[in-house]
Enzyme design. Structure first.
Site, PDB file in Angstrom:
ATOM      1  N   ARG B  51     -18.049  68.616  -6.243  1.00  0.00           N
ATOM      2  CA  ARG B  51     -18.582  66.803  -6.991  1.00  0.00           C
ATOM      3  C   ARG B  51     -18.516  66.213  -5.361  1.00  0.00           C
ATOM      4  NH1 ARG B  51     -16.406  64.871 -10.906  1.00  0.00           N
ATOM      5  NH2 ARG B  51     -16.052  67.512 -10.910  1.00  0.00           N
ATOM      6  N   THR B  52     -17.457  66.692  -4.298  1.00  0.00           N
ATOM      7  CA  THR B  52     -17.205  66.267  -2.798  1.00  0.00           C
ATOM      8  C   THR B  52     -18.933  66.420  -2.287  1.00  0.00           C
ATOM      9  OG1 THR B  52     -14.673  66.107  -2.493  1.00  0.00           O
ATOM     10  CG2 THR B  52     -16.222  65.494  -1.014  1.00  0.00           C
ATOM     11  N   LYS B  80     -17.123  85.455  10.477  1.00  0.00           N
ATOM     12  CA  LYS B  80     -16.911  86.434  11.336  1.00  0.00           C
ATOM     13  C   LYS B  80     -15.582  86.345  12.135  1.00  0.00           C
ATOM     14  CE  LYS B  80     -21.867  87.443  10.391  1.00  0.00           C
ATOM     15  NZ  LYS B  80     -22.890  86.472  10.539  1.00  0.00           N
ATOM     16  N   ARG B 101     -15.125  69.225   5.717  1.00  0.00           N
ATOM     17  CA  ARG B 101     -14.007  69.390   4.586  1.00  0.00           C
ATOM     18  C   ARG B 101     -13.717  71.004   5.106  1.00  0.00           C
ATOM     19  NH1 ARG B 101     -12.917  67.684  -0.697  1.00  0.00           N
ATOM     20  NH2 ARG B 101     -11.868  69.272  -1.367  1.00  0.00           N
ATOM     21  N   HIS B 129      -8.614  62.145   2.993  1.00  0.00           N
ATOM     22  CA  HIS B 129      -9.770  61.726   2.477  1.00  0.00           C
ATOM     23  C   HIS B 129     -10.536  60.585   2.028  1.00  0.00           C
ATOM     24  CE1 HIS B 129     -13.501  63.470  -0.258  1.00  0.00           C
ATOM     25  NE2 HIS B 129     -13.260  63.857  -1.193  1.00  0.00           N
TER      26      HIS B 129
END
Ligand SMILES: [Zn+2]
Lengths: 154, 302
Positions: B51-52, B80, B101, B129
């Site tokens: 969504r974001t 890794k 994010r 956020h």
């Protein structure tokens, strides 16, 4: 020293620093903050000594060593009532108290938040001092606010 | 704001985020503007959030910019064992801005300290956020015509809900009255209430939202998640209590709007969706305009 002598006798030092009124539980934290284990000086540690003010206190004597204020102030986090005596030629030439650093504390406190990025990458921790009276600080990274009882020394 | 990272809503002053809202209104009127020609933007999603990510990527594309990045850490070198620092250093060589994010709290702040290009935080764990907060403010201002003096009813998980905490902080500048409605296990943390006390902001706490519906200008719903409860029996008791149904909304003001950060589970009944008081889907669309405004103002293009 005679066996019936109930008092702790520690030799006076000629030159150096005496740190008194450390809470007993903070002795090892103070040793580690000041990195005393790296010094070659003669040192005496006393712990679980009677104290009217603290209940139980610790004391550190370091011969031949004078600390910078900025170094000493770091111990304010764990020993806010610590008293420092600067000794020259067996005389106390200066008494000092420690002060909590003004605004920012770098690299001493461990963030107690397990999902804080500082606990997962090699990052020097940084805390902003919100209140010096009850020692409330905020992690620069995860923004958690913690107080004296939650402060853990790295 | 030019070239300055946006990590936390408190990084911007009231004037600065009001300017973002004004700019977002411009983009709502005229969403396609080729301001980002020859700009390359990285979207680094160390944890997935479709969504974001789609909202940010739509914002970039509507501005004519191009995107590189990854949608979750498993498709990147992070698996890794590459450190966040190395990933950020590498990507910084290529792009004009990083939108990221990350599951760890403080990751975006740290990234902003090790690079010279601006970083926009698209969520760091349960911490911040800011673009969500700005789009909430935008939606509130747009539907109510103002931010000052509103009655904000917050319902659900007020303890862990990152969005309600950030919204509380941002709305505190505008003399609101808050109504905090939650099960007792998920109450608003005392730190936030102390903050309101210090600023003289009114708030009411209760476990039942019905009596407060007629007062609300904004109803802000959040998910009540099972994993937040130490006692599963407690969850069973409350899971159907904090649910909005269409029939309950008659007592509300005509002007009330229902907001939700989405995705919802069952806390808003689908029979609410067609009610003009439901605003959560438009709220999500507003997110694109607000993100266009954030990107354009940080890159100094507006
Ligand atoms: Zn932290």
């Amino acid at each position: 020293m005679k066996g019936d002598d109930k008092h702790l006798v520690v030799n006076a030092i000629e030159n150096g620093t005496v740190i008194d009124h450390i809470p007993s539980t903070s002795l090892f934290a103070v040793i580690s903050i000041l990195q005393l284990e790296k010094l070659n000086s003669q040192m005496t540690f006393g712990v679980n000594l009677e104290s009217k003010k603290l209940g139980s206190k610790a004391i550190i004597k370091v011969a031949g060593k004078y600390f910078e204020n900025s170094e000493l102030n770091k111990i304010a986090l764990v020993a806010p009532q610590a008293k420092l005596n600067i000794i020259r030629n067996y005389q106390v030439v200066e008494k000092r108290v420690v002060e909590i650093p003004e605004d920012e504390i770098s690299g001493i406190i461990k963030c107690p938040n397990p999902v804080c990025i500082t606990n997962h990458e090699k990052i020097t921790t940084k805390f902003h001092v919100l209140s010096r009276s009850d020692m409330t600080v905020r992690c620069n990274y995860c923004e958690k606010v913690i107080n004296r009882t939650q402060i853990e020394i790295l | 704001m030019v070239n300055r990272s946006l990590i936390s809503i408190t990084d911007y002053s009231k004037e600065e985020y009001l300017r973002i809202l004004d700019l977002a209104a411009e983009f709502e009127k005229n969403p396609n503007q080729n301001l980002l020609t020859n700009k390359l933007i990285a979207t680094l999603f160390f944890e997935p959030s479709t969504r974001t990510r789609l909202s940010f990527e739509t914002a970039v594309q509507r501005l004519g910019g191009r995107i590189i990045g990854f949608a979750d850490a498993s498709s990147s070198s992070v698996t890794k064992g590459e450190t966040l620092k190395d990933t950020i250093k590498m990507v910084s060589n290529y792009v004009d801005m990083i939108i990221m994010r990350h599951p760890m709290e403080g990751a975006a702040r740290y990234a902003s300290e090790i690079t010279n290009i601006p970083v926009v935080n698209a969520g760091d764990g349960a911490n911040q956020h800011p673009s969500q907060t700005l789009l909430d403010l935008y939606s509130i201002r747009k539907t109510q015509g103002r931010l000052d003096g509103l009655n904000i009813l917050m319902i659900g998980d007020l303890k862990y809900g990152r969005t309600v905490h950030s919204l509380l902080m941002a709305m505190s500048d505008f003399n609101p009255t808050f109504y905090f409605i939650s099960p007792s296990e998920l109450q608003m943390p005392s730190g936030y209430k102390m903050l309101l006390d210090r600023q003289g902001i009114r708030y009411v706490e209760d476990r039942d939202f019905l009596p407060f519906l007629p007062k609300a200008d904004i109803i802000y719903m959040t998910r009540v998640q099972k994993e937040r409860f130490s006692d599963p029996f407690e969850y069973e008791k409350v899971k159907n209590v904090y649910v909005l149904k269409n029939a309950l909304l008659d007592s509300c003001k005509d002007t009330v709007k229902i907001l939700h950060p989405l995705p919802r589970v069952n806390e808003i009944d689908p029979d609410v969706d067609e009610n003009p008081k439901a605003y959560y889907f438009t709220q999500a669309l507003n997110g694109v305009y607000v993100r266009q405004a954030i990107i354009a103002s940080i890159l100094g293009l507006k």
